[in-house]
Design a protein around this motif. Structure first.
Motif, mmCIF file in Angstrom:
data_model
loop_
_atom_site.group_PDB
_atom_site.id
_atom_site.type_symbol
_atom_site.label_atom_id
_atom_site.label_comp_id
_atom_site.label_asym_id
_atom_site.label_seq_id
_atom_site.Cartn_x
_atom_site.Cartn_y
_atom_site.Cartn_z
ATOM 1 N N VAL A 104 -3.216 -4.637 -2.309
ATOM 2 C CA VAL A 104 -3.690 -5.427 -1.170
ATOM 3 C C VAL A 104 -5.182 -5.736 -1.313
ATOM 4 C CG1 VAL A 104 -3.857 -5.461 1.350
ATOM 5 C CG2 VAL A 104 -1.992 -4.222 0.242
ATOM 6 N N GLU A 105 -5.568 -6.954 -0.990
ATOM 7 C CA GLU A 105 -6.985 -7.325 -1.002
ATOM 8 C C GLU A 105 -7.623 -6.971 0.334
ATOM 9 O OE1 GLU A 105 -7.562 -11.370 -2.181
ATOM 10 O OE2 GLU A 105 -6.337 -11.156 -3.989
ATOM 11 N N ILE A 106 -8.783 -6.337 0.276
ATOM 12 C CA ILE A 106 -9.475 -5.956 1.510
ATOM 13 C C ILE A 106 -10.910 -6.452 1.443
ATOM 14 C CG2 ILE A 106 -10.049 -4.055 3.059
ATOM 15 C CD1 ILE A 106 -7.775 -2.487 1.837
ATOM 16 N N ASN A 128 -9.783 -5.252 -4.639
ATOM 17 C CA ASN A 128 -8.808 -6.203 -5.195
ATOM 18 C C ASN A 128 -9.126 -7.678 -4.983
ATOM 19 O OD1 ASN A 128 -6.968 -4.275 -6.323
ATOM 20 N ND2 ASN A 128 -6.244 -3.818 -4.263
ATOM 21 N N TYR A 147 -2.749 0.412 2.955
ATOM 22 C CA TYR A 147 -3.263 0.620 1.595
ATOM 23 C C TYR A 147 -4.362 1.683 1.602
ATOM 24 C CZ TYR A 147 -4.897 -0.722 -3.096
ATOM 25 O OH TYR A 147 -5.258 -0.729 -4.428
ATOM 26 N N ALA A 186 -1.312 -4.367 6.399
ATOM 27 C CA ALA A 186 -1.093 -4.061 4.975
ATOM 28 C C ALA A 186 -2.348 -3.409 4.384
ATOM 29 C CB ALA A 186 -0.732 -5.334 4.210
ATOM 30 N N GLY A 187 -3.522 -3.920 4.777
ATOM 31 C CA GLY A 187 -4.770 -3.329 4.305
ATOM 32 C C GLY A 187 -4.960 -1.920 4.834
#
Ligand SMILES: Nc1ncnc2c1ncn2[C@@H]1O[C@H](COP(=O)(O)OP(=O)(O)OP(=O)(O)O)[C@@H](O)[C@H]1O
Ligand SMILES: [Mg+2]
Lengths: 247, 245
Positions: free
Chosen positions: A88-90, A143, B200, B196-197
């Motif tokens: 996942v991109e954060i 990411n 994670y 989702a973040g």
């Protein structure tokens, strides 16, 4: 190490895992293969405790500890690592910042001293080196702007830093070029192939298994393990396909 | 000579979502005049002062080529209102970065009126709100491009994050353009923390409050990027965020 018994789980009220049982002992590497939509990622997320994945029956224990009763961060502290199929991109949160806090949260919950900034950077640099990922990338937001292969490599760097006792790696090989596949395979071996650790590799292809040799190969179809064999099963699947082998 | 200004009502567009009872206690709000002479530059940061009810009204005049950088952290007040009127001369530049953080029943509002009076001026507004409980965060932002103010470049980026379904975000960017050849953009979004973040981060061992704090810090930091006292603003924002977790 990991004992899953008759696990049932639903996603959005849809039954996906339908009585899955699997035992993985310390020192072992298992591979799970299976058709698209079989429930492989669902198994990974259910073990990780992702919201939306509801357990409707069965048990999962990590070294005798009831995983399903724990919050996701507690499962990590208990020694579980999830390598994401789609990391996942954060935006705005850097890898080093979040990984240091993550590792130190885990350490505190185990009664260990937190690492200092310097100690952490040294560890991160070592693991990035192992995976041949430029350390600069770990100062970037999680990411964001990483290529598919870089994301997968960064997953393995995280695994190296967090040093889990059990890892579920969901299609770590997809998106990797030929060299990266070898580097990741060797990285998994270096980090996880130890008598007190175990790995569950989810994959579609033999190519990763050339580097990370599994002790057992399972076929997941229709929400359960329908066949188990040795490394040769992966080769047979590649030759003949799921329909012939797992019917 | 100055007649007492009557207290606004909800019919006044600029006070539509205001807390009029709280406003009455500080009414009338003094106009704070700021003037930057041609070619000059100045900046101002508004940080929480511990006051329960705070209302400010800045009136900023930027002469040709002048620059002004305004940053504001609207947090820690039961009622916090920041009104800003800006008049931009030729090739002047105005930057606003503001964060509004509330977790209980706060009413926080930012009301801007930016007038591109002459050609080639630039305005940039970044507003980030994080609202929980029954907090209300409002941004009313009007950009006016005067006749003849060609080459104007205005941007409004407005985002709000709701931590609870009971919180309210009002966002209304507005454009009035009377010139050709201008570049005006506005983006407006109200959302929640990306689940989702969050998962994670948690899957790596971060407890939920820490995971949320990291993501919210990053979100709020967008309002303070490049500020002269970015560190002080970020530290104050972090402190205010802790109350939200
Ligand atoms: N949010 C959701 N809502 C409804 N169905 C879902 C949802 N998420 C997953 N599913 C369904 O659950 C089933 C199992 O999905 P899962 O991702 O576990 O498959 P997989 O074995 O990992 O497949 P692949 O090999 O393509 O990665 C699929 O049929 C999928 O469509
Ligand atoms: Mg999958």
């Amino acid at each position: 190490m990991l004992q899953i018994t008759d696990l049932h789980a639903t996603v959005a009220d849809k039954p996906i895992l339908k009585g899955l049982s699997l035992t993985i002992n310390a020192g072992e590497i298992h591979a799970i293969m299976g058709p698209n939509g079989a429930g492989k990622s669902t198994l990974a997320y259910t073990l990780g405790g992702r919201p939306g994945y509801a357990v409707t029956g069965g048990t999962a224990e990590l070294d005798g500890q009831d995983l399903l009763a724990l919050e996701p961060h507690e499962r990590a502290a208990a020694g579980l690592f999830l390598g994401f199929q789609y990391p996942v991109e954060i935006p705005g949160v850097s890898f080093v910042q979040f990984l240091r806090e993550s590792l130190n949260s885990q350490r505190r919950s185990r009664g260990q001293e937190p690492l200092s900034g310097g100690e952490f950077l040294k560890l991160a640099r070592e693991k990035a080196g192992l995976l041949k990922l430029d350390m600069d990338m770990l100062t970037r937001p999680v990411n964001v702007g990483f290529s598919g292969g870089e994301k997968k490599r960064a997953e393995m760097v995280q695994m190296g830093i967090l040093d889990p006792k059990f890892a579920v790696l969901d299609e770590t090989d997809s998106g990797l070029d030929i060299d990266a596949l070898r580097i990741c395979g060797e990285g998994i071996n270096a980090i996880m192939r130890k008598p007190d650790k175990a790995v569950l590799l989810i994959t579609h292809y033999q190519r990763l298994l050339d580097y990370v040799k599994p002790d057992f190969v399972h076929v997941l179809a229709g929400g359960r393990i329908v066949r188990t064999g040795g490394p040769e099963l992966a080769l047979q699947l590649e030759e003949e396909g799921y329909e012939a082998v797992a019917a | 000579m100055s007649a007492v200004l009557p207290l606004p009502t909800r019919k006044d567009e600029d006070f539509r979502y205001s807390d009029l009872a709280a406003l009455a206690g500080v009414w009338p709000v003094a106009r704070e005049e700021i003037h930057v002479a041609a070619g000059g530059s100045a900046s101002l940061s508004l940080l929480p002062d511990g006051g329960d009810t705070v209302a400010r009204h800045l009136v900023i005049t930027l002469d040709d080529g002048a620059q002004f950088d305004l940053r504001a952290l609207n947090a820690g007040h039961a009622f916090g209102r920041i009104a800003v009127d800006v008049r931009l001369g030729r090739a002047a530049r105005f930057t606003l970065g503001a964060a509004q953080l509330g977790h209980a029943g706060e009413t926080l509002e930012l009301v801007t009126e930016v007038t591109h009076a002459e050609p080639d001026a630039v305005s940039r507004q970044v507003v980030r709100s994080v609202l929980g409980g029954r907090a209300t965060g409002t941004y009313l932002g009007r950009v006016a491009v005067a006749r003849g103010a060609v080459g104007s470049d205005a941007d409004q980026s407005v985002r709000a994050m709701l931590l609870d379904r009971t919180a309210t975000a009002n966002a209304r960017p507005e454009l009035e353009i009377y010139a050709d050849d201008v570049k005006c953009a506005h983006g407006c979004a109200v959302g929640e923390l990306d689940p989702a973040g969050l998962f994670y981060l948690q899957s790596r061992g971060l407890p939920p409050p820490l995971a949320k704090r990291l993501m919210l810090q990053a979100f709020v930091a967008e309002a303070f990027v490049g500020a002269a006292d970015e560190d002080a603003l970020s530290a104050a924002a972090l402190q205010a965020l802790e109350a939200l977790l």
